[in-house]
Design a protein around this motif. Structure first.
Motif, mmCIF file in Angstrom:
data_model
loop_
_atom_site.group_PDB
_atom_site.id
_atom_site.type_symbol
_atom_site.label_atom_id
_atom_site.label_comp_id
_atom_site.label_asym_id
_atom_site.label_seq_id
_atom_site.Cartn_x
_atom_site.Cartn_y
_atom_site.Cartn_z
ATOM 1 N N ALA A 15 0.819 -1.215 0.000
ATOM 2 C CA ALA A 15 0.000 0.000 0.000
ATOM 3 C C ALA A 15 0.851 1.263 0.000
ATOM 4 C CB ALA A 15 -0.921 -0.001 1.213
ATOM 5 N N LYS A 16 0.411 2.254 -0.756
ATOM 6 C CA LYS A 16 1.071 3.549 -0.899
ATOM 7 C C LYS A 16 2.492 3.435 -1.455
ATOM 8 C CE LYS A 16 -1.731 5.634 2.754
ATOM 9 N NZ LYS A 16 -1.752 6.370 4.034
ATOM 10 N N GLY A 17 2.742 2.331 -2.144
ATOM 11 C CA GLY A 17 4.038 2.155 -2.790
ATOM 12 C C GLY A 17 5.181 1.864 -1.834
ATOM 13 N N GLN A 18 4.877 1.517 -0.586
ATOM 14 C CA GLN A 18 5.945 1.259 0.384
ATOM 15 C C GLN A 18 6.575 -0.106 0.125
ATOM 16 O OE1 GLN A 18 4.839 1.991 4.484
ATOM 17 N NE2 GLN A 18 6.905 2.770 4.840
ATOM 18 N N VAL A 19 7.912 -0.147 0.233
ATOM 19 C CA VAL A 19 8.659 -1.373 -0.035
ATOM 20 C C VAL A 19 8.988 -2.068 1.284
ATOM 21 C CG1 VAL A 19 10.741 -2.363 -1.053
ATOM 22 C CG2 VAL A 19 9.643 -0.381 -2.135
ATOM 23 N N PHE A 20 8.757 -3.370 1.328
ATOM 24 C CA PHE A 20 9.013 -4.176 2.524
ATOM 25 C C PHE A 20 9.961 -5.329 2.171
ATOM 26 C CE2 PHE A 20 4.955 -2.163 3.200
ATOM 27 C CZ PHE A 20 4.927 -1.838 4.546
ATOM 28 N N LEU A 21 10.868 -5.630 3.095
ATOM 29 C CA LEU A 21 11.735 -6.789 2.961
ATOM 30 C C LEU A 21 11.546 -7.688 4.177
ATOM 31 C CD1 LEU A 21 13.822 -4.182 1.844
ATOM 32 C CD2 LEU A 21 14.761 -6.276 0.879
ATOM 33 N N GLU A 22 11.483 -8.989 3.942
ATOM 34 C CA GLU A 22 11.305 -9.951 5.024
ATOM 35 C C GLU A 22 12.276 -11.106 4.842
ATOM 36 O OE1 GLU A 22 7.301 -11.310 5.359
ATOM 37 O OE2 GLU A 22 6.456 -9.301 5.631
ATOM 38 N N ALA A 23 12.811 -11.607 5.952
ATOM 39 C CA ALA A 23 13.674 -12.790 5.938
ATOM 40 C C ALA A 23 13.125 -13.804 6.925
ATOM 41 C CB ALA A 23 15.107 -12.414 6.290
ATOM 42 N N ASP A 24 12.854 -15.003 6.447
ATOM 43 C CA ASP A 24 12.288 -16.079 7.267
ATOM 44 C C ASP A 24 13.344 -17.153 7.502
ATOM 45 O OD1 ASP A 24 9.596 -14.964 7.137
ATOM 46 O OD2 ASP A 24 9.603 -15.624 5.053
ATOM 47 N N THR A 25 13.492 -17.577 8.738
ATOM 48 C CA THR A 25 14.461 -18.626 9.055
ATOM 49 C C THR A 25 13.852 -20.001 8.816
ATOM 50 O OG1 THR A 25 13.868 -19.042 11.367
ATOM 51 C CG2 THR A 25 15.266 -17.102 10.911
ATOM 52 N N PRO A 26 14.695 -21.011 8.665
ATOM 53 C CA PRO A 26 14.161 -22.378 8.657
ATOM 54 C C PRO A 26 13.781 -22.787 10.077
ATOM 55 C CG PRO A 26 16.544 -22.419 8.522
ATOM 56 C CD PRO A 26 16.146 -20.977 8.436
ATOM 57 N N CYS A 27 13.307 -23.993 10.249
ATOM 58 C CA CYS A 27 12.965 -24.506 11.566
ATOM 59 C C CYS A 27 14.257 -24.784 12.338
ATOM 60 C CB CYS A 27 12.143 -25.782 11.434
ATOM 61 S SG CYS A 27 11.490 -26.392 12.994
ATOM 62 N N VAL A 28 14.398 -24.173 13.506
ATOM 63 C CA VAL A 28 15.619 -24.286 14.307
ATOM 64 C C VAL A 28 15.249 -24.560 15.765
ATOM 65 C CG1 VAL A 28 17.005 -22.818 12.795
ATOM 66 C CG2 VAL A 28 15.648 -21.769 14.617
ATOM 67 N N LYS A 29 16.268 -24.675 16.611
ATOM 68 C CA LYS A 29 16.024 -24.939 18.028
ATOM 69 C C LYS A 29 15.419 -23.711 18.709
ATOM 70 C CE LYS A 29 20.209 -26.119 19.116
ATOM 71 N NZ LYS A 29 21.376 -26.634 19.891
ATOM 72 N N GLU A 30 14.478 -23.951 19.593
ATOM 73 C CA GLU A 30 13.804 -22.851 20.285
ATOM 74 C C GLU A 30 14.770 -22.130 21.224
ATOM 75 O OE1 GLU A 30 9.749 -21.985 22.893
ATOM 76 O OE2 GLU A 30 10.394 -24.048 22.520
ATOM 77 N N SER A 31 14.663 -20.824 21.245
ATOM 78 C CA SER A 31 15.465 -20.000 22.157
ATOM 79 C C SER A 31 14.844 -18.619 22.228
ATOM 80 C CB SER A 31 16.917 -19.900 21.674
ATOM 81 O OG SER A 31 17.004 -19.079 20.518
ATOM 82 N N LYS A 32 15.331 -17.792 23.132
ATOM 83 C CA LYS A 32 14.913 -16.403 23.174
ATOM 84 C C LYS A 32 15.492 -15.672 21.980
ATOM 85 C CE LYS A 32 14.471 -16.078 28.219
ATOM 86 N NZ LYS A 32 14.946 -15.370 29.437
ATOM 87 N N VAL A 33 14.823 -14.608 21.556
ATOM 88 C CA VAL A 33 15.299 -13.824 20.415
ATOM 89 C C VAL A 33 15.368 -12.358 20.838
ATOM 90 C CG1 VAL A 33 14.859 -13.086 18.044
ATOM 91 C CG2 VAL A 33 14.305 -15.428 18.754
#
Length: 204
Positions: free
Chosen positions: A153-171
């Motif tokens: 919307a409104k021409g805004q550019v978004f970038l996203e990076a998704d991780t694979p399935c990994v061990k649970e931890s705090k982020v």
């Protein structure tokens, strides 16, 4: 008659012995041709691998590095801010929002720069949306990280990076510093509000 029976018995005994030896060799040969499964340490970054030695924090840092790298390749530079980080059951998504106004005339050029960098970085392009208003490119790395760039919307550019399935931890929050206001605690982020002589060309 007795002599003939003895010969038959001896022959049968020799045959059984040879058969047993052949079975042992066959079993040993099968082991040599079997594919060896990778150990957990060799599957780091492989999507869906329960033995993955990377945890969520490490994966998030890798995702940050991927986003940092592509934004540094945009020429001329655009201003960006962090989007929200989200956690799934075993994965993390990092987001960046471009605050520079990218005109309709420049959107294809922007995405072309991103795609070219990902291809030279040996990412595989999974899909593209060539829509004139809301184009997008989706890519994946060899170690199972997904990354995308999209115009919304409104021409805004978004970038996203998704991780694979990994061990649970705090982020933790991303350590990458935005090159403009960080808008900490602000959601949703403002519409693009930074003008560029190049990227904003053609907009009023």
């Amino acid at each position: 008659m007795s002599r003939r029976i003895q010969i038959i018995v001896v022959a049968l005994a020799v045959g059984f012995t040879l058969s047993a030896c052949g079975s042992e060799k066959g079993s040993s040969g099968a082991d040599a041709g079997t594919t060896v499964t990778e150990s957990p340490k060799d599957t780091k970054g492989t999507k869906g691998t329960k033995g993955n030695s990377m945890d969520m924090q490490e994966a998030a840092e890798r995702a940050d590095g991927m986003l940092d790298a592509v934004l540094k390749k945009i020429d001329p530079e655009v201003q960006w801010a962090h989007g929200p980080t989200t956690k799934g059951s075993c994965d993390v998504t990092r987001r960046r929002t471009v605050m520079t106004i990218v005109s309709a005339d420049r959107r294809v050029t922007f995405l072309d720069q991103v795609e070219k960098f990902w291809r030279t970085s040996d990412y595989r392009i999974k899909a593209k949306n060539d829509d004139a208003v809301f184009p997008a490119v989706y890519a994946v790395t060899k170690d199972g990280f997904g990354i995308s760039v999209s115009v919304r919307a409104k021409g805004q550019v978004f970038l996203e990076a998704d991780t694979p399935c990994v061990k649970e931890s705090k982020v933790a929050d991303s350590a990458s510093k935005p090159n403009g206001p960080d808008y900490q605690g602000v959601y949703p982020l403002p519409s693009p509000n930074v003008r560029s002589d190049y990227w904003s060309a053609g907009t009023s």
